[in-house]
Design a protein around this motif. Structure first.
Motif, PDB file in Angstrom:
ATOM      1  N   ASP A 216       0.847  -1.186   0.000  1.00 52.75           N
ATOM      2  CA  ASP A 216       0.000   0.000   0.000  1.00 52.75           C
ATOM      3  C   ASP A 216       0.889   1.244   0.000  1.00 52.75           C
ATOM      4  O   ASP A 216       2.125   1.158  -0.082  1.00 52.75           O
ATOM      5  CB  ASP A 216      -0.956  -0.006   1.196  1.00 52.75           C
ATOM      6  CG  ASP A 216      -0.227  -0.063   2.547  1.00 52.75           C
ATOM      7  OD1 ASP A 216       0.975   0.293   2.594  1.00 52.75           O
ATOM      8  OD2 ASP A 216      -0.863  -0.458   3.535  1.00 52.75           O
ATOM      9  N   ASP A 217       0.272   2.433   0.102  1.00 54.93           N
ATOM     10  CA  ASP A 217       1.035   3.683   0.017  1.00 54.93           C
ATOM     11  C   ASP A 217       2.138   3.753   1.068  1.00 54.93           C
ATOM     12  O   ASP A 217       3.281   4.120   0.769  1.00 54.93           O
ATOM     13  CB  ASP A 217       0.101   4.885   0.181  1.00 54.93           C
ATOM     14  CG  ASP A 217      -0.772   5.114  -1.051  1.00 54.93           C
ATOM     15  OD1 ASP A 217      -0.611   4.374  -2.047  1.00 54.93           O
ATOM     16  OD2 ASP A 217      -1.604   6.034  -1.018  1.00 54.93           O
ATOM     17  N   SER A 218       1.802   3.395   2.315  1.00 51.30           N
ATOM     18  CA  SER A 218       2.795   3.511   3.384  1.00 51.30           C
ATOM     19  C   SER A 218       3.937   2.516   3.178  1.00 51.30           C
ATOM     20  O   SER A 218       5.101   2.836   3.475  1.00 51.30           O
ATOM     21  CB  SER A 218       2.133   3.283   4.745  1.00 51.30           C
ATOM     22  OG  SER A 218       1.606   1.965   4.839  1.00 51.30           O
ATOM     23  N   GLU A 219       3.634   1.350   2.652  1.00 51.28           N
ATOM     24  CA  GLU A 219       4.681   0.354   2.413  1.00 51.28           C
ATOM     25  C   GLU A 219       5.572   0.761   1.244  1.00 51.28           C
ATOM     26  O   GLU A 219       6.794   0.575   1.291  1.00 51.28           O
ATOM     27  CB  GLU A 219       4.044  -1.015   2.157  1.00 51.28           C
ATOM     28  CG  GLU A 219       3.392  -1.613   3.396  1.00 51.28           C
ATOM     29  CD  GLU A 219       2.574  -2.843   3.089  1.00 51.28           C
ATOM     30  OE1 GLU A 219       2.527  -3.740   3.957  1.00 51.28           O
ATOM     31  OE2 GLU A 219       1.958  -2.915   2.001  1.00 51.28           O
ATOM     32  N   ARG A 220       4.981   1.315   0.202  1.00 53.81           N
ATOM     33  CA  ARG A 220       5.807   1.795  -0.918  1.00 53.81           C
ATOM     34  C   ARG A 220       6.679   2.966  -0.476  1.00 53.81           C
ATOM     35  O   ARG A 220       7.826   3.086  -0.898  1.00 53.81           O
ATOM     36  CB  ARG A 220       4.942   2.186  -2.116  1.00 53.81           C
ATOM     37  CG  ARG A 220       4.280   1.007  -2.810  1.00 53.81           C
ATOM     38  CD  ARG A 220       3.768   1.366  -4.201  1.00 53.81           C
ATOM     39  NE  ARG A 220       2.984   2.587  -4.223  1.00 53.81           N
ATOM     40  CZ  ARG A 220       1.723   2.689  -3.828  1.00 53.81           C
ATOM     41  NH1 ARG A 220       1.090   1.608  -3.372  1.00 53.81           N
ATOM     42  NH2 ARG A 220       1.076   3.827  -3.882  1.00 53.81           N
ATOM     43  N   GLN A 221       6.141   3.833   0.377  1.00 53.54           N
ATOM     44  CA  GLN A 221       6.934   4.952   0.871  1.00 53.54           C
ATOM     45  C   GLN A 221       8.121   4.441   1.689  1.00 53.54           C
ATOM     46  O   GLN A 221       9.245   4.935   1.539  1.00 53.54           O
ATOM     47  CB  GLN A 221       6.073   5.885   1.720  1.00 53.54           C
ATOM     48  CG  GLN A 221       6.863   7.084   2.265  1.00 53.54           C
ATOM     49  CD  GLN A 221       5.968   8.165   2.833  1.00 53.54           C
ATOM     50  OE1 GLN A 221       4.781   8.236   2.519  1.00 53.54           O
ATOM     51  NE2 GLN A 221       6.521   9.023   3.666  1.00 53.54           N
ATOM     52  N   ALA A 222       7.868   3.456   2.538  1.00 51.69           N
ATOM     53  CA  ALA A 222       8.959   2.896   3.341  1.00 51.69           C
ATOM     54  C   ALA A 222      10.003   2.231   2.445  1.00 51.69           C
ATOM     55  O   ALA A 222      11.214   2.358   2.683  1.00 51.69           O
ATOM     56  CB  ALA A 222       8.397   1.891   4.338  1.00 51.69           C
ATOM     57  N   LEU A 223       9.552   1.532   1.409  1.00 51.73           N
ATOM     58  CA  LEU A 223      10.476   0.859   0.492  1.00 51.73           C
ATOM     59  C   LEU A 223      11.323   1.867  -0.259  1.00 51.73           C
ATOM     60  O   LEU A 223      12.554   1.739  -0.325  1.00 51.73           O
ATOM     61  CB  LEU A 223       9.685  -0.001  -0.493  1.00 51.73           C
ATOM     62  CG  LEU A 223      10.532  -0.819  -1.479  1.00 51.73           C
ATOM     63  CD1 LEU A 223      11.145  -2.022  -0.772  1.00 51.73           C
ATOM     64  CD2 LEU A 223       9.685  -1.288  -2.666  1.00 51.73           C
ATOM     65  N   LEU A 224      10.679   2.883  -0.829  1.00 46.93           N
ATOM     66  CA  LEU A 224      11.402   3.891  -1.605  1.00 46.93           C
ATOM     67  C   LEU A 224      12.371   4.672  -0.724  1.00 46.93           C
ATOM     68  O   LEU A 224      13.501   4.968  -1.130  1.00 46.93           O
ATOM     69  CB  LEU A 224      10.408   4.836  -2.280  1.00 46.93           C
ATOM     70  CG  LEU A 224       9.567   4.224  -3.413  1.00 46.93           C
ATOM     71  CD1 LEU A 224       8.333   5.068  -3.701  1.00 46.93           C
ATOM     72  CD2 LEU A 224      10.412   4.065  -4.678  1.00 46.93           C
ATOM     73  N   THR A 225      11.944   4.996   0.484  1.00 46.75           N
ATOM     74  CA  THR A 225      12.815   5.723   1.405  1.00 46.75           C
ATOM     75  C   THR A 225      14.047   4.896   1.750  1.00 46.75           C
ATOM     76  O   THR A 225      15.181   5.407   1.776  1.00 46.75           O
ATOM     77  CB  THR A 225      12.053   6.084   2.698  1.00 46.75           C
ATOM     78  OG1 THR A 225      10.916   6.903   2.361  1.00 46.75           O
ATOM     79  CG2 THR A 225      12.946   6.835   3.668  1.00 46.75           C
ATOM     80  N   MET A 226      13.847   3.614   2.008  1.00 43.06           N
ATOM     81  CA  MET A 226      14.964   2.729   2.346  1.00 43.06           C
ATOM     82  C   MET A 226      15.895   2.537   1.155  1.00 43.06           C
ATOM     83  O   MET A 226      17.122   2.686   1.277  1.00 43.06           O
ATOM     84  CB  MET A 226      14.431   1.371   2.818  1.00 43.06           C
ATOM     85  CG  MET A 226      15.501   0.329   3.086  1.00 43.06           C
ATOM     86  SD  MET A 226      14.833  -1.225   3.781  1.00 43.06           S
ATOM     87  CE  MET A 226      13.787  -1.779   2.409  1.00 43.06           C
ATOM     88  N   ASP A 227      15.335   2.225  -0.001  1.00 37.32           N
ATOM     89  CA  ASP A 227      16.152   1.871  -1.158  1.00 37.32           C
ATOM     90  C   ASP A 227      16.887   3.065  -1.752  1.00 37.32           C
ATOM     91  O   ASP A 227      17.984   2.921  -2.312  1.00 37.32           O
ATOM     92  CB  ASP A 227      15.275   1.236  -2.246  1.00 37.32           C
ATOM     93  CG  ASP A 227      14.772  -0.145  -1.875  1.00 37.32           C
ATOM     94  OD1 ASP A 227      15.241  -0.687  -0.851  1.00 37.32           O
ATOM     95  OD2 ASP A 227      13.906  -0.673  -2.600  1.00 37.32           O
ATOM     96  N   LEU A 228      16.285   4.252  -1.676  1.00 38.99           N
ATOM     97  CA  LEU A 228      16.854   5.427  -2.338  1.00 38.99           C
ATOM     98  C   LEU A 228      17.641   6.321  -1.390  1.00 38.99           C
ATOM     99  O   LEU A 228      17.911   7.483  -1.700  1.00 38.99           O
ATOM    100  CB  LEU A 228      15.734   6.229  -3.024  1.00 38.99           C
ATOM    101  CG  LEU A 228      14.996   5.466  -4.135  1.00 38.99           C
ATOM    102  CD1 LEU A 228      13.830   6.275  -4.668  1.00 38.99           C
ATOM    103  CD2 LEU A 228      15.950   5.084  -5.263  1.00 38.99           C
ATOM    104  N   GLU A 229      17.992   5.778  -0.235  1.00 32.34           N
ATOM    105  CA  GLU A 229      18.819   6.530   0.705  1.00 32.34           C
ATOM    106  C   GLU A 229      20.130   6.927   0.029  1.00 32.34           C
ATOM    107  O   GLU A 229      20.787   6.114  -0.622  1.00 32.34           O
ATOM    108  CB  GLU A 229      19.117   5.680   1.938  1.00 32.34           C
ATOM    109  CG  GLU A 229      19.959   6.400   2.980  1.00 32.34           C
ATOM    110  CD  GLU A 229      20.312   5.509   4.158  1.00 32.34           C
ATOM    111  OE1 GLU A 229      20.960   6.013   5.089  1.00 32.34           O
ATOM    112  OE2 GLU A 229      19.959   4.312   4.118  1.00 32.34           O
TER     113      GLU A 229
END
Length: 298
Positions: A216-229
């Motif tokens: 969902d939105d919150s999970e995609r946000q967490a994924l993108l934040t983690m991966d694109l650090e």
């Protein structure tokens, strides 16, 4: 060690690369906690009698009933949602926590379907179970992962089910049944995109059935934040990427796999080798591409 025929991989556990991989699986800890207690019970059925006598001063009838569990876990859900990766990492964590130094993880290959010769698929499945049992021996643990399980375990009642497919399902069910004598030392993880097409007899045998859904939105946000650090994106830009990879125009949201295997490589290809990766690279790809189609569970 990779075997050429029956298994895609055969891995000694605990495995350091899998331990690192679990840190990249969004939501792994929550998923592991959710299934941990039941998996722990499944893996220690041989200790039920001692537990019962310690805490109830006798052997409870309940222990015999629980010990009849089949060592089968079914992970089901849409494509690209992390079923197989989670199964691998859970097996690795369980081996580590049980301090098992010589456990093995087997990943069954689709080549087990054979070349179409009569009886070949059933024979190869029997051989696969035999090798897993041999690896477990008298005191070790073994985990078998069957990916795309619907290709091997589709209902025998389907009109288009061929004789060879029915034999394969029978062999698979028999293999799972036989593993009960190991009191949880051998566990099968079956991953499928379509739970409903699995043979009912196999579904009934599952000790755990866990569904995987698209993030969902919150999970995609967490994924993108983690991966694109380290890329230098602002919070606003991350939120825009979350929206761009979400459901729109009657299309579903992107899967974990869509983001990691399609969005990132395509965006990076625009920047490499001459400049830094930018928000524009990522948002352009997100707007231009479509998510994987939903695998209908019918």
């Amino acid at each position: 060690m990779t075997l050429p025929s029956i298994f895609d991989a055969r891995t000694l556990l605990p495995d350091p690369p899998l331990a690192l991989r679990e840190k990249t699986l969004l939501g792994f800890e929550g998923r592991y906690r959710k299934t941990h207690d039941q998996l722990r019970l499944l893996l220690n059925l041989g200790e039920l009698d001692a537990w019962s006598k310690t805490h109830h001063q006798k052997k409870l009838l309940l222990c015999d009933l629980v010990a009849e569990q089949y060592p089968l876990v079914i992970f089901h859900g849409d494509v690209g949602t992390g079923k197989t990766a989670t199964a691998e990492c859970i097996a690795n964590r369980l081996a580590k926590e049980s301090r098992t130094e010589d456990a093995q993880l087997f990943k069954l290959s689709n080549r087990v379907r054979g070349s179409g010769k009569v009886g070949e698929m059933g024979t190869l499945l029997t051989q696969a179970f035999h090798e897993v049992v041999q690896a477990a021996g008298k005191g070790r643990r073994a985990f078998l992962i069957i990916d795309e399980g619907d290709s091997l375990a589709a209902s025998r009642n389907q009109a288009h089910s061929h004789h060879e497919d029915k034999v394969a399902v029978n062999t698979l069910i028999q293999g799972v049944d036989d593993l009960r004598r190991f009191n949880g030392r051998i566990v099968v993880f079956l991953c499928t995109n379509r739970l409903s097409v699995l043979d009912p007899a196999l579904q009934r045998r599952a000790a755990i059935v866990e569904e995987f859904t698209r993030p969902d939105d919150s999970e995609r946000q967490a994924l993108l934040t983690m991966d694109l650090e380290g890329v230098g994106l602002t919070d606003h830009e991350i939120r825009e990427l979350v929206l761009a990879t979400g459901p729109r125009n009657k299309q579903p949201g992107w899967t974990f796999s869509d983001i990691r295997t399609r969005l990132y490589p395509a965006a990076l290809a625009q920047a490499f080798p001459g400049r830094a990766l930018s928000y524009k690279d990522l948002i352009d790809v997100a707007n231009a591409q479509q998510p994987s189609p939903v695998m209908e569970d019918k």
